[in-house]
Enzyme design. Sequence first.
Site, PDB file in Angstrom:
ATOM      1  N   ASN A   9       6.945  -3.867   4.359  1.00  0.00           N
ATOM      2  CA  ASN A   9       5.483  -3.799   4.255  1.00  0.00           C
ATOM      3  C   ASN A   9       4.981  -3.367   5.629  1.00  0.00           C
ATOM      4  O   ASN A   9       4.979  -4.157   6.567  1.00  0.00           O
ATOM      5  CB  ASN A   9       4.935  -5.180   3.864  1.00  0.00           C
ATOM      6  CG  ASN A   9       3.415  -5.219   3.890  1.00  0.00           C
ATOM      7  OD1 ASN A   9       2.759  -4.183   4.038  1.00  0.00           O
ATOM      8  ND2 ASN A   9       2.860  -6.412   3.740  1.00  0.00           N
ATOM      9  N   LYS A  11       2.047  -2.629   6.534  1.00  0.00           N
ATOM     10  CA  LYS A  11       0.687  -3.104   6.825  1.00  0.00           C
ATOM     11  C   LYS A  11      -0.154  -1.976   7.437  1.00  0.00           C
ATOM     12  O   LYS A  11       0.047  -0.821   7.098  1.00  0.00           O
ATOM     13  CB  LYS A  11       0.748  -4.352   7.723  1.00  0.00           C
ATOM     14  CG  LYS A  11       1.657  -5.440   7.111  1.00  0.00           C
ATOM     15  CD  LYS A  11       1.538  -6.782   7.766  1.00  0.00           C
ATOM     16  CE  LYS A  11       2.487  -7.775   7.085  1.00  0.00           C
ATOM     17  NZ  LYS A  11       2.401  -9.115   7.635  1.00  0.00           N
ATOM     18  N   HIS A  95      -1.139 -10.159  -1.405  1.00  0.00           N
ATOM     19  CA  HIS A  95      -0.599 -10.543  -0.099  1.00  0.00           C
ATOM     20  C   HIS A  95      -1.559 -11.537   0.560  1.00  0.00           C
ATOM     21  O   HIS A  95      -2.778 -11.424   0.403  1.00  0.00           O
ATOM     22  CB  HIS A  95      -0.425  -9.302   0.785  1.00  0.00           C
ATOM     23  CG  HIS A  95       0.360  -9.593   2.030  1.00  0.00           C
ATOM     24  ND1 HIS A  95      -0.206 -10.193   3.129  1.00  0.00           N
ATOM     25  CD2 HIS A  95       1.664  -9.404   2.319  1.00  0.00           C
ATOM     26  CE1 HIS A  95       0.730 -10.349   4.056  1.00  0.00           C
ATOM     27  NE2 HIS A  95       1.874  -9.881   3.590  1.00  0.00           N
ATOM     28  N   GLU A  97      -2.667 -11.774   3.416  1.00  0.00           N
ATOM     29  CA  GLU A  97      -3.698 -11.144   4.253  1.00  0.00           C
ATOM     30  C   GLU A  97      -4.853 -10.618   3.397  1.00  0.00           C
ATOM     31  O   GLU A  97      -6.004 -10.627   3.815  1.00  0.00           O
ATOM     32  CB  GLU A  97      -3.064 -10.031   5.113  1.00  0.00           C
ATOM     33  CG  GLU A  97      -2.246 -10.629   6.255  1.00  0.00           C
ATOM     34  CD  GLU A  97      -1.026  -9.824   6.667  1.00  0.00           C
ATOM     35  OE1 GLU A  97      -0.954  -8.618   6.341  1.00  0.00           O
ATOM     36  OE2 GLU A  97      -0.131 -10.402   7.312  1.00  0.00           O
ATOM     37  N   GLU A 167       5.902 -15.929   0.287  1.00  0.00           N
ATOM     38  CA  GLU A 167       5.613 -15.709   1.701  1.00  0.00           C
ATOM     39  C   GLU A 167       4.775 -16.865   2.230  1.00  0.00           C
ATOM     40  O   GLU A 167       3.539 -16.842   2.136  1.00  0.00           O
ATOM     41  CB  GLU A 167       4.834 -14.400   1.891  1.00  0.00           C
ATOM     42  CG  GLU A 167       5.576 -13.163   1.453  1.00  0.00           C
ATOM     43  CD  GLU A 167       5.134 -11.931   2.255  1.00  0.00           C
ATOM     44  OE1 GLU A 167       6.019 -11.256   2.779  1.00  0.00           O
ATOM     45  OE2 GLU A 167       3.933 -11.676   2.371  1.00  0.00           O
ATOM     46  N   GLY A 173       4.487 -13.271  10.543  1.00  0.00           N
ATOM     47  CA  GLY A 173       4.137 -12.749  11.863  1.00  0.00           C
ATOM     48  C   GLY A 173       4.189 -13.791  12.969  1.00  0.00           C
ATOM     49  O   GLY A 173       3.682 -13.576  14.066  1.00  0.00           O
ATOM     50  N   SER A 213       8.651 -13.474   8.826  1.00  0.00           N
ATOM     51  CA  SER A 213       9.509 -13.467  10.014  1.00  0.00           C
ATOM     52  C   SER A 213      10.988 -13.221   9.711  1.00  0.00           C
ATOM     53  O   SER A 213      11.862 -13.758  10.397  1.00  0.00           O
ATOM     54  CB  SER A 213       9.330 -14.757  10.824  1.00  0.00           C
ATOM     55  OG  SER A 213       8.000 -14.846  11.304  1.00  0.00           O
ATOM     56  N   GLY A 235       6.940  -7.001  10.342  1.00  0.00           N
ATOM     57  CA  GLY A 235       7.215  -6.471  11.684  1.00  0.00           C
ATOM     58  C   GLY A 235       8.575  -5.798  11.831  1.00  0.00           C
ATOM     59  O   GLY A 235       8.675  -4.698  12.392  1.00  0.00           O
TER      60      GLY A 235
HETATM   61  P1  13P Z   1       6.473 -10.497   9.070  1.00  0.00           P
HETATM   62  O1  13P Z   1       7.836 -10.065   8.622  1.00  0.00           O
HETATM   63  O2  13P Z   1       5.919  -9.634  10.169  1.00  0.00           O
HETATM   64  O3  13P Z   1       6.416 -11.955   9.364  1.00  0.00           O
HETATM   65  O4  13P Z   1       5.483 -10.224   7.835  1.00  0.00           O
HETATM   66  C1  13P Z   1       5.845 -10.683   6.575  1.00  0.00           C
HETATM   67  C2  13P Z   1       4.934 -10.100   5.572  1.00  0.00           C
HETATM   68  O5  13P Z   1       3.761 -10.417   5.525  1.00  0.00           O
HETATM   69  C3  13P Z   1       5.479  -9.108   4.637  1.00  0.00           C
HETATM   70  O6  13P Z   1       4.595  -8.839   3.600  1.00  0.00           O
END
Ligand code: 13P
Length: 249
Positions: A9, A11, A95, A97, A167, A173, A213, A235
């Site tokens: 992802n 983002k 998601h 977010e 998640e 993150g 993560s 990330g």
């Molecule tokens: P990270 O791997 O950066 O923690 O993000 C996870 C995520 O939100 C994937 O959709």
Amino acid sequence: MRRPLFAGNWKLNLLKAGAIDLVSALRKGLEGEKRAEVLVCPTFTAIGAVAEAVKGSEIAVGGQDLYWQDSGAFTGEVSGPMLADLGCRYVIVGHSERRQFFGDTDETVGKKLRAAQKSGLEPIVCVGERLDERERGVMREVVGRQVDGALGGLTKDELKRLTVAYEPVWAIGTGKVASPEQAQEVHAFIRERLRGLSDETTAREVRILYGGSVNPENVRGLMEKPDVNGALVGGASLKAETFLKIVRS
Ligand code: 13P
């Protein structure tokens, strides 16, 4: 057998040129990879270019969100048929977010996943509790409500055509990954919930990804758990080398 899925992802990152560079490096690094399915989810503006760059390879492309209407006066939105038209096979819905910053609810997540399936896309439905919810001991209540709220009422056939991603918000993150045991506990709980909505065979067929993560060092332990069927990576999916290490794990 469920084939593991590793999804990146991206983002709100990467301009077109950077997206093409990244996916081209992945394509090269993944030649001959058959055991796992690999998916990248670029920003809307890079999807066309990335879809072009993966043509003829096994790498799938997906959107990060969609609107539930196919077309109309909905300024700023992107629909399922538009994503499919660009060559998307998947789309992420719900998601954390989107839930946190853009008002997605279990109800709109349900509408989005149905719209995705109607357009021939496979939705990846995200669920997960916040840190305060885990600390208050209401993790099961929260995740259960998210699963039932979005997936309730789907037929067995529809349930088989989606992927769930667990998640935990506190792991996204933050560098604070869930332990394999913590992930397995929630994945088994989600599968039990899916069983409640359908039957044993259907629940067993649904892939449940872990996200939060994930990196090359911790992915193996997570993947060893029976109900962890892949990863949704943020990330660490922005660098070809680290994402390739995750897939090869
Ligand atoms: P990270 O791997 O950066 O923690 O993000 C996870 C995520 O939100 C994937 O959709």
